[in-house]
Write a protein that holds these residues in place. Structure first.
Motif, PDB file in Angstrom:
ATOM      1  N   ASP A 168      64.518  32.886  13.634  1.00 47.37           N
ATOM      2  CA  ASP A 168      65.228  32.129  14.683  1.00 47.37           C
ATOM      3  C   ASP A 168      66.739  32.270  14.812  1.00 47.37           C
ATOM      4  OD1 ASP A 168      62.834  31.267  15.558  1.00 47.37           O
ATOM      5  OD2 ASP A 168      63.160  29.135  15.218  1.00 47.37           O
ATOM      6  N   GLU A 169      67.341  33.265  14.159  1.00 48.25           N
ATOM      7  CA  GLU A 169      68.793  33.415  14.351  1.00 48.25           C
ATOM      8  C   GLU A 169      69.107  33.652  15.825  1.00 48.25           C
ATOM      9  OE1 GLU A 169      72.749  35.282  14.703  1.00 48.25           O
ATOM     10  OE2 GLU A 169      70.842  36.139  15.284  1.00 48.25           O
ATOM     11  N   GLU A 170      68.217  34.378  16.475  1.00 49.02           N
ATOM     12  CA  GLU A 170      68.494  34.761  17.867  1.00 49.02           C
ATOM     13  C   GLU A 170      68.456  33.568  18.832  1.00 49.02           C
ATOM     14  OE1 GLU A 170      69.818  37.402  18.479  1.00 49.02           O
ATOM     15  OE2 GLU A 170      69.148  38.937  17.079  1.00 49.02           O
ATOM     16  N   ILE A 171      67.954  32.439  18.371  1.00 47.17           N
ATOM     17  CA  ILE A 171      68.014  31.249  19.236  1.00 47.17           C
ATOM     18  C   ILE A 171      68.803  30.119  18.556  1.00 47.17           C
ATOM     19  CG2 ILE A 171      65.961  31.765  20.631  1.00 47.17           C
ATOM     20  CD1 ILE A 171      64.433  29.739  18.826  1.00 47.17           C
ATOM     21  N   ALA A 224      68.999  47.884  14.434  1.00 43.91           N
ATOM     22  CA  ALA A 224      70.388  47.520  14.149  1.00 43.91           C
ATOM     23  C   ALA A 224      70.530  46.026  13.861  1.00 43.91           C
ATOM     24  CB  ALA A 224      71.263  47.915  15.333  1.00 43.91           C
ATOM     25  N   ASP A 225      69.852  45.218  14.623  1.00 41.42           N
ATOM     26  CA  ASP A 225      69.998  43.745  14.554  1.00 41.42           C
ATOM     27  C   ASP A 225      68.643  43.129  14.255  1.00 41.42           C
ATOM     28  OD1 ASP A 225      70.714  41.113  14.815  1.00 41.42           O
ATOM     29  OD2 ASP A 225      70.924  41.177  16.975  1.00 41.42           O
ATOM     30  N   MET A 226      68.302  42.882  12.971  1.00 35.43           N
ATOM     31  CA  MET A 226      68.995  43.359  11.819  1.00 35.43           C
ATOM     32  C   MET A 226      68.020  43.784  10.733  1.00 35.43           C
ATOM     33  SD  MET A 226      70.451  39.719  10.324  1.00 35.43           S
ATOM     34  CE  MET A 226      71.113  40.372   8.809  1.00 35.43           C
ATOM     35  N   LYS A 227      66.901  44.389  11.176  1.00 38.51           N
ATOM     36  CA  LYS A 227      65.883  44.799  10.198  1.00 38.51           C
ATOM     37  C   LYS A 227      66.364  45.946   9.323  1.00 38.51           C
ATOM     38  CE  LYS A 227      61.996  42.930  12.753  1.00 38.51           C
ATOM     39  NZ  LYS A 227      60.898  43.158  13.708  1.00 38.51           N
ATOM     40  N   CYS A 251      73.869  39.636   6.178  1.00 39.39           N
ATOM     41  CA  CYS A 251      73.758  41.091   6.363  1.00 39.39           C
ATOM     42  C   CYS A 251      74.015  41.516   7.809  1.00 39.39           C
ATOM     43  CB  CYS A 251      72.404  41.577   5.851  1.00 39.39           C
ATOM     44  SG  CYS A 251      72.198  41.270   4.091  1.00 39.39           S
ATOM     45  N   GLU A 252      74.928  40.869   8.476  1.00 43.13           N
ATOM     46  CA  GLU A 252      75.426  41.309   9.777  1.00 43.13           C
ATOM     47  C   GLU A 252      76.777  40.643  10.006  1.00 43.13           C
ATOM     48  OE1 GLU A 252      72.868  40.114  12.994  1.00 43.13           O
ATOM     49  OE2 GLU A 252      72.925  38.010  12.470  1.00 43.13           O
ATOM     50  N   GLY A 253      77.493  41.110  11.029  1.00 49.28           N
ATOM     51  CA  GLY A 253      78.795  40.498  11.302  1.00 49.28           C
ATOM     52  C   GLY A 253      79.954  41.269  10.696  1.00 49.28           C
ATOM     53  N   SER A 302      69.258  37.496   5.799  1.00 49.93           N
ATOM     54  CA  SER A 302      68.966  38.271   7.011  1.00 49.93           C
ATOM     55  C   SER A 302      67.993  37.487   7.861  1.00 49.93           C
ATOM     56  CB  SER A 302      68.301  39.604   6.667  1.00 49.93           C
ATOM     57  OG  SER A 302      69.173  40.450   5.975  1.00 49.93           O
ATOM     58  N   HIS A 303      68.100  37.649   9.175  1.00 49.92           N
ATOM     59  CA  HIS A 303      67.066  37.101  10.055  1.00 49.92           C
ATOM     60  C   HIS A 303      66.116  38.225  10.433  1.00 49.92           C
ATOM     61  CE1 HIS A 303      68.595  38.787  13.902  1.00 49.92           C
ATOM     62  NE2 HIS A 303      69.809  38.603  13.403  1.00 49.92           N
ATOM     63  N   TYR A 304      64.836  37.879  10.539  1.00 47.95           N
ATOM     64  CA  TYR A 304      63.848  38.914  10.850  1.00 47.95           C
ATOM     65  C   TYR A 304      63.382  38.850  12.306  1.00 47.95           C
ATOM     66  CZ  TYR A 304      60.503  35.134  10.050  1.00 47.95           C
ATOM     67  OH  TYR A 304      59.833  33.939  10.112  1.00 47.95           O
TER      68      TYR A 304
END
Ligand SMILES: [Zn+2]
Length: 415
Positions: A161-164, A127-130, A187-189, A96-98
């Protein structure tokens, strides 16, 4: 026996909700990447309490500077690895990314409090993604509390850093071999009854068209970069129209959903330094956001765009520079292994009915793990709403069920 796990999760749901609230209350906004240290320290304490071994790895400053620039040096990057080595032959990794995207607009619910009503938990990251991150840890807490051995060793990669783009998060973790799983649950997708087995790719380019800067009154010999850009964009529109219509580039997911290649030209348009109303534009920049289906190859897509623009520029005698903003490889995996089958069976057991496999239109960190470890992966997390938008939220019921799916997957052998 394992209904004890789902029951425990259901009975302890308030604890799960508080955990998600706490994560939302640490606003790990990225960019720039705020309060990362506080987040990994909090998660580390939590994982140690449950009984996992943990390791916080700080990304070296030199890498942060190289990847993100000097301005980011005051925002250090951390990744947290946790391990439950249960003496099992195979290892499953939860990723997961925090980090969360910034907040804008007018929210009805405070984005960083984690407000709860009878159905939803609200907040940036719910939701994304905590929500999903908390669910994966809580699933393990359930097994630990009930002293149930998992079928696999269970590792976590909780990353920045998933969001970048994820280079210093999941990218860093796999490059440094901090984890070497047999199977990854990103844990997403995927969510509800759809399990992700891949995602689209992203190629984002900055196109700089160069002209000459001259006063309006003396422009006879000047090259107007703005007018050149208009010509180039018109050319690109035709170019992409042909490319994107190619049926071989489409992708049909096992769920029968059809994905098509997409492009957005000019999401950001700007004029160069010193631009003024009475000066001929010397530089015009615009972006291209190209989304690749899993049927497309990044190298080919990038070079066909480069070649087309370079050919156009040569013919027209205009200077054009192409810069890469971001690249994410597309990926799509098989779904017939015992891992994917038992994940599917866990989803069907908890959610009821039939589950299907899908490919996510957005990108996730899945491609990093698949490429580096040559392993299998699925994407599955909470079924959130308004991701990256105002009043992001996730359903409390689904949060509980997602936790139960993870726990069931870890503890129920395929019958
Ligand atoms: Zn995400």
């Amino acid at each position: 026996m394992h209904d004890a796990v789902t029951e425990w999760i259901s009975n302890n749901r308030e604890k799960l909700f508080q955990f998600v609230q706490h994560l939302i209350q640490i606003p790990t906004i990225n960019p720039p990447g705020k309060q990362y240290a506080e987040m990994v320290e909090y998660l580390e304490r939590k994982l140690q309490q449950i009984g996992l071994e943990t390791e916080i790895v700080r990304v070296p400053d030199a890498m942060v500077e190289k990847q993100l620039g000097e301005a980011f040096l005051s925002f250090p990057r951390y990744n947290l690895i946790a391990r439950w080595n249960a003496k099992a032959p195979k290892t499953v990794l939860f990723n997961s990314h925090y980090d969360v995207v910034p907040v804008s607009g007018k929210w009805k619910h405070d984005p960083f409090r984690g407000e709860i009503d009878d159905k939803w938990i609200y907040g940036r990251g719910s939701a994304d993604m905590k929500g999903s991150l908390a669910a994966s840890i809580f699933a393990v807490e359930a097994l630990k509390t009930l002293k149930i051995d998992p079928l696999y060793n269970v590792h976590f990669a909780l990353v920045a850093d998933e969001e970048i783009g994820g280079e210093l998060g999941s990218g860093f973790v796999v490059k440094n071999k901090l984890v070497e799983p047999d199977f990854v649950v990103v844990c997403e997708g995927g969510s509800a009854k759809k399990i992700g087995i891949g995602h689209n790719g992203i190629l984002q380019l900055n196109i700089r068209v160069l002209g000459t800067s001259t006063h309006t009154a003396y422009q006879q010999k000047a090259v107007n970069s703005f007018l050149e850009t208009v010509h180039l964009v018109e050319f690109l529109e035709g170019f992409f129209k042909k490319i994107l219509a190619d049926p071989k580039r489409g992708y049909v997911a096992p769920s029968k959903e059809k994905l098509k290649p997409i492009v957005n030209i000019g999401g950001v348009v700007s004029s160069g330094p010193g631009s003024k109303v009475n000066i001929v534009s010397s530089e015009t920049t615009f972006t291209i956001d190209r989304r690749l289906t899993p049927s497309e190859k990044m190298d080919r897509v990038e070079s066909e765009i480069r070649e087309a623009i370079e050919k156009w520029a040569k013919k027209r005698g205009t200077k054009v520079k192409i810069e890469i903003i971001h690249k994410t490889e597309p990926c799509a995996l098989g779904y017939n292994s015992s891992f994917t089958k038992s994940f599917k069976s866990a989803v069907e057991k908890i959610k009821g009915g039939k589950a299907t496999f899908t490919v996510n239109r957005g990108a996730t960190d899945m491609h990093f793990f698949v490429k580096a470890n040559n392993c299998e992966a699925i994407g599955y997390g909470v079924d959130g709403k308004d991701i990256h938008a105002i009043d992001e939220k996730t359903s409390l019921e689904d949060l509980v069920e997602t936790t139960q799916v993870y726990a069931t997957f870890l503890s129920s052998p395929l019958s």
